[in-house]
Design a protein around this motif. Sequence first.
Motif, PDB file in Angstrom:
ATOM      1  N   ILE A 210      -6.643  -5.665  -7.187  1.00 25.66           N
ATOM      2  CA  ILE A 210      -5.835  -4.480  -6.857  1.00 25.66           C
ATOM      3  C   ILE A 210      -4.527  -4.508  -7.637  1.00 25.66           C
ATOM      4  O   ILE A 210      -4.057  -3.475  -8.137  1.00 25.66           O
ATOM      5  CB  ILE A 210      -5.585  -4.402  -5.336  1.00 25.66           C
ATOM      6  CG1 ILE A 210      -6.892  -4.087  -4.612  1.00 25.66           C
ATOM      7  CG2 ILE A 210      -4.532  -3.335  -5.011  1.00 25.66           C
ATOM      8  CD1 ILE A 210      -6.816  -4.142  -3.107  1.00 25.66           C
ATOM      9  N   LYS A 211      -3.913  -5.682  -7.765  1.00 27.09           N
ATOM     10  CA  LYS A 211      -2.674  -5.807  -8.559  1.00 27.09           C
ATOM     11  C   LYS A 211      -2.911  -5.339  -9.988  1.00 27.09           C
ATOM     12  O   LYS A 211      -2.133  -4.559 -10.540  1.00 27.09           O
ATOM     13  CB  LYS A 211      -2.189  -7.263  -8.552  1.00 27.09           C
ATOM     14  CG  LYS A 211      -1.427  -7.677  -7.323  1.00 27.09           C
ATOM     15  CD  LYS A 211      -0.761  -9.022  -7.503  1.00 27.09           C
ATOM     16  CE  LYS A 211      -1.745 -10.152  -7.438  1.00 27.09           C
ATOM     17  NZ  LYS A 211      -1.110 -11.480  -7.420  1.00 27.09           N
ATOM     18  N   ILE A 212      -3.984  -5.811 -10.597  1.00 25.25           N
ATOM     19  CA  ILE A 212      -4.294  -5.435 -11.973  1.00 25.25           C
ATOM     20  C   ILE A 212      -4.537  -3.931 -12.089  1.00 25.25           C
ATOM     21  O   ILE A 212      -4.069  -3.273 -13.018  1.00 25.25           O
ATOM     22  CB  ILE A 212      -5.531  -6.213 -12.485  1.00 25.25           C
ATOM     23  CG1 ILE A 212      -5.210  -7.703 -12.583  1.00 25.25           C
ATOM     24  CG2 ILE A 212      -5.980  -5.684 -13.837  1.00 25.25           C
ATOM     25  CD1 ILE A 212      -4.113  -8.038 -13.564  1.00 25.25           C
ATOM     26  N   ALA A 213      -5.268  -3.370 -11.130  1.00 26.74           N
ATOM     27  CA  ALA A 213      -5.578  -1.934 -11.163  1.00 26.74           C
ATOM     28  C   ALA A 213      -4.315  -1.092 -11.070  1.00 26.74           C
ATOM     29  O   ALA A 213      -4.159  -0.096 -11.799  1.00 26.74           O
ATOM     30  CB  ALA A 213      -6.532  -1.593 -10.018  1.00 26.74           C
ATOM     31  N   ILE A 214      -3.392  -1.476 -10.196  1.00 25.69           N
ATOM     32  CA  ILE A 214      -2.138  -0.721 -10.049  1.00 25.69           C
ATOM     33  C   ILE A 214      -1.316  -0.797 -11.340  1.00 25.69           C
ATOM     34  O   ILE A 214      -0.801   0.215 -11.823  1.00 25.69           O
ATOM     35  CB  ILE A 214      -1.324  -1.257  -8.853  1.00 25.69           C
ATOM     36  CG1 ILE A 214      -2.028  -0.928  -7.540  1.00 25.69           C
ATOM     37  CG2 ILE A 214       0.093  -0.674  -8.850  1.00 25.69           C
ATOM     38  CD1 ILE A 214      -1.399  -1.573  -6.322  1.00 25.69           C
ATOM     39  N   LEU A 215      -1.226  -2.002 -11.905  1.00 23.52           N
ATOM     40  CA  LEU A 215      -0.440  -2.178 -13.132  1.00 23.52           C
ATOM     41  C   LEU A 215      -1.060  -1.452 -14.314  1.00 23.52           C
ATOM     42  O   LEU A 215      -0.362  -0.822 -15.113  1.00 23.52           O
ATOM     43  CB  LEU A 215      -0.300  -3.672 -13.450  1.00 23.52           C
ATOM     44  CG  LEU A 215       0.566  -4.491 -12.473  1.00 23.52           C
ATOM     45  CD1 LEU A 215       0.391  -5.980 -12.713  1.00 23.52           C
ATOM     46  CD2 LEU A 215       2.033  -4.105 -12.596  1.00 23.52           C
ATOM     47  N   GLU A 216      -2.394  -1.506 -14.422  1.00 24.20           N
ATOM     48  CA  GLU A 216      -3.075  -0.901 -15.571  1.00 24.20           C
ATOM     49  C   GLU A 216      -3.217   0.610 -15.450  1.00 24.20           C
ATOM     50  O   GLU A 216      -2.942   1.352 -16.392  1.00 24.20           O
ATOM     51  CB  GLU A 216      -4.460  -1.518 -15.738  1.00 24.20           C
ATOM     52  CG  GLU A 216      -4.458  -2.844 -16.461  1.00 24.20           C
ATOM     53  CD  GLU A 216      -5.841  -3.254 -16.912  1.00 24.20           C
ATOM     54  OE1 GLU A 216      -5.945  -3.819 -18.009  1.00 24.20           O
ATOM     55  OE2 GLU A 216      -6.806  -3.022 -16.162  1.00 24.20           O
ATOM     56  N   GLU A 217      -3.649   1.065 -14.279  1.00 22.02           N
ATOM     57  CA  GLU A 217      -3.987   2.483 -14.121  1.00 22.02           C
ATOM     58  C   GLU A 217      -2.784   3.356 -13.749  1.00 22.02           C
ATOM     59  O   GLU A 217      -2.696   4.513 -14.175  1.00 22.02           O
ATOM     60  CB  GLU A 217      -5.078   2.641 -13.063  1.00 22.02           C
ATOM     61  CG  GLU A 217      -6.372   1.927 -13.387  1.00 22.02           C
ATOM     62  CD  GLU A 217      -7.033   2.465 -14.649  1.00 22.02           C
ATOM     63  OE1 GLU A 217      -6.906   3.680 -14.917  1.00 22.02           O
ATOM     64  OE2 GLU A 217      -7.666   1.680 -15.369  1.00 22.02           O
ATOM     65  N   LEU A 218      -1.878   2.822 -12.935  1.00 23.52           N
ATOM     66  CA  LEU A 218      -0.711   3.605 -12.513  1.00 23.52           C
ATOM     67  C   LEU A 218       0.539   3.268 -13.320  1.00 23.52           C
ATOM     68  O   LEU A 218       1.446   4.095 -13.441  1.00 23.52           O
ATOM     69  CB  LEU A 218      -0.433   3.379 -11.025  1.00 23.52           C
ATOM     70  CG  LEU A 218      -1.523   3.853 -10.056  1.00 23.52           C
ATOM     71  CD1 LEU A 218      -1.143   3.500  -8.628  1.00 23.52           C
ATOM     72  CD2 LEU A 218      -1.765   5.341 -10.189  1.00 23.52           C
ATOM     73  N   GLY A 219       0.611   2.062 -13.843  1.00 21.31           N
ATOM     74  CA  GLY A 219       1.769   1.681 -14.661  1.00 21.31           C
ATOM     75  C   GLY A 219       3.052   1.542 -13.876  1.00 21.31           C
ATOM     76  O   GLY A 219       4.142   1.656 -14.442  1.00 21.31           O
ATOM     77  N   THR A 220       2.950   1.312 -12.594  1.00 19.41           N
ATOM     78  CA  THR A 220       4.156   1.147 -11.779  1.00 19.41           C
ATOM     79  C   THR A 220       4.315  -0.315 -11.375  1.00 19.41           C
ATOM     80  O   THR A 220       3.346  -1.072 -11.382  1.00 19.41           O
ATOM     81  CB  THR A 220       4.087   2.044 -10.525  1.00 19.41           C
ATOM     82  OG1 THR A 220       5.327   2.007  -9.849  1.00 19.41           O
ATOM     83  CG2 THR A 220       3.002   1.584  -9.572  1.00 19.41           C
ATOM     84  N   GLY A 221       5.540  -0.715 -11.045  1.00 16.00           N
ATOM     85  CA  GLY A 221       5.798  -2.093 -10.663  1.00 16.00           C
ATOM     86  C   GLY A 221       5.354  -2.376  -9.242  1.00 16.00           C
ATOM     87  O   GLY A 221       5.030  -1.465  -8.474  1.00 16.00           O
ATOM     88  N   LEU A 222       5.319  -3.636  -8.900  1.00 18.30           N
ATOM     89  CA  LEU A 222       4.957  -4.018  -7.544  1.00 18.30           C
ATOM     90  C   LEU A 222       5.617  -5.347  -7.180  1.00 18.30           C
ATOM     91  O   LEU A 222       6.031  -6.107  -8.045  1.00 18.30           O
ATOM     92  CB  LEU A 222       3.437  -4.093  -7.371  1.00 18.30           C
ATOM     93  CG  LEU A 222       2.626  -4.927  -8.370  1.00 18.30           C
ATOM     94  CD1 LEU A 222       2.609  -6.394  -7.990  1.00 18.30           C
ATOM     95  CD2 LEU A 222       1.186  -4.403  -8.427  1.00 18.30           C
ATOM     96  N   THR A 223       5.718  -5.588  -5.890  1.00 18.56           N
ATOM     97  CA  THR A 223       6.247  -6.846  -5.367  1.00 18.56           C
ATOM     98  C   THR A 223       5.164  -7.483  -4.513  1.00 18.56           C
ATOM     99  O   THR A 223       4.453  -6.787  -3.782  1.00 18.56           O
ATOM    100  CB  THR A 223       7.504  -6.594  -4.514  1.00 18.56           C
ATOM    101  OG1 THR A 223       8.489  -5.971  -5.327  1.00 18.56           O
ATOM    102  CG2 THR A 223       8.060  -7.894  -3.965  1.00 18.56           C
ATOM    103  N   VAL A 224       5.024  -8.794  -4.611  1.00 14.35           N
ATOM    104  CA  VAL A 224       3.987  -9.496  -3.867  1.00 14.35           C
ATOM    105  C   VAL A 224       4.635 -10.435  -2.855  1.00 14.35           C
ATOM    106  O   VAL A 224       5.500 -11.246  -3.204  1.00 14.35           O
ATOM    107  CB  VAL A 224       3.075 -10.302  -4.815  1.00 14.35           C
ATOM    108  CG1 VAL A 224       2.047 -11.091  -4.012  1.00 14.35           C
ATOM    109  CG2 VAL A 224       2.374  -9.375  -5.800  1.00 14.35           C
ATOM    110  N   TYR A 225       4.230 -10.289  -1.584  1.00 16.81           N
ATOM    111  CA  TYR A 225       4.670 -11.190  -0.524  1.00 16.81           C
ATOM    112  C   TYR A 225       3.528 -12.152  -0.192  1.00 16.81           C
ATOM    113  O   TYR A 225       2.358 -11.770  -0.224  1.00 16.81           O
ATOM    114  CB  TYR A 225       5.038 -10.414   0.746  1.00 16.81           C
ATOM    115  CG  TYR A 225       6.101  -9.367   0.552  1.00 16.81           C
ATOM    116  CD1 TYR A 225       7.439  -9.715   0.474  1.00 16.81           C
ATOM    117  CD2 TYR A 225       5.763  -8.021   0.465  1.00 16.81           C
ATOM    118  CE1 TYR A 225       8.416  -8.750   0.304  1.00 16.81           C
ATOM    119  CE2 TYR A 225       6.739  -7.050   0.288  1.00 16.81           C
ATOM    120  CZ  TYR A 225       8.061  -7.424   0.215  1.00 16.81           C
ATOM    121  OH  TYR A 225       9.013  -6.470   0.040  1.00 16.81           O
TER     122      TYR A 225
END
Length: 305
Positions: A210-225
């Motif tokens: 899911i992390k890869i999909a968000i970064l690749e397809e949406l191009g938005t940042g994310l934070t992981v807890y």
Amino acid sequence: MNTKKSTNYLSEYLQIFLGIILTSLGLKAFLLPNGFLDGGVTGIALLVRTQVDINMSYLLVLFSIPFLVLGFFTVSKRIVVKSIVSILGLALFIHFENIQTITNDKLLISIFGGLLVGSGIGIAIRNGSVLDGSEILGIYLNDKFGISIGKIILVFNIILFSITAFVISVEVALYSILTYIIASKVTDTVIEGFEDFIGVTIVSKEYDLIKIAILEELGTGLTVYKGSSGFGSKGEAEDFDIIHSIINRIDIKKMYRLIKEIDPNAFIVEFDVNSVKGGVLRHYINKKKNKNLEILKANISKSKN
């Protein structure tokens, strides 16, 4: 005071000045000549103005004083000082502006009067000032009794418009309610921004994909807890990543689709976000040529194997 602070102060007061101009235009060109009201202290001043021959600028300052005194004990002194400057500035503009009535169409008066007043109040609030004292009353009662500010202002204006219907006419009260609704919506939009961001929290066993999909397809940042343990429909889970991301509302359907393709049972929490600063938003990530992203994918691939 350093240069950066001086620039910020100057920018704030210039924007407050713009807010004053817009609000005074809405009042002088639309609402005042036609006897229409807005909500809050401005509405009280406009209502009294229809019954007594006193300049609107004097009434605005007079009715604002109790709320400013209340604000002295409830909000920061800086906000009170800015609000005093803003209200006096608005009163001066109303007093000296000589603007002809633009239209006599009641619907246009409500719409454009509300747009201008709402824009002006929103710009002022965004820069730490108050052009209408009813917000200060709301803050005080919220702090004292725990009642929401929105409910306090709503009750305040229901009473005001009820008096308007009795003293002037039901028609004027109805048009004034329309003006208030438009002004409040525009104020909220100006304060919160025109872009509509949403916060999303995702819990899934397939968190890496899911992390890869968000970064690749949406191009938005994310934070992981790091999640240590949890219990849900699939029983107990241990040692998993919780993904937190902020995206534009227009991308939310695409995000849901991406997550569903990877893990239909993912737990997703969606919540509104009023203001976002910093971070990675609006496709700032180069999804095609990003070495860090390629390294992350390689590391995930190794861990899977």
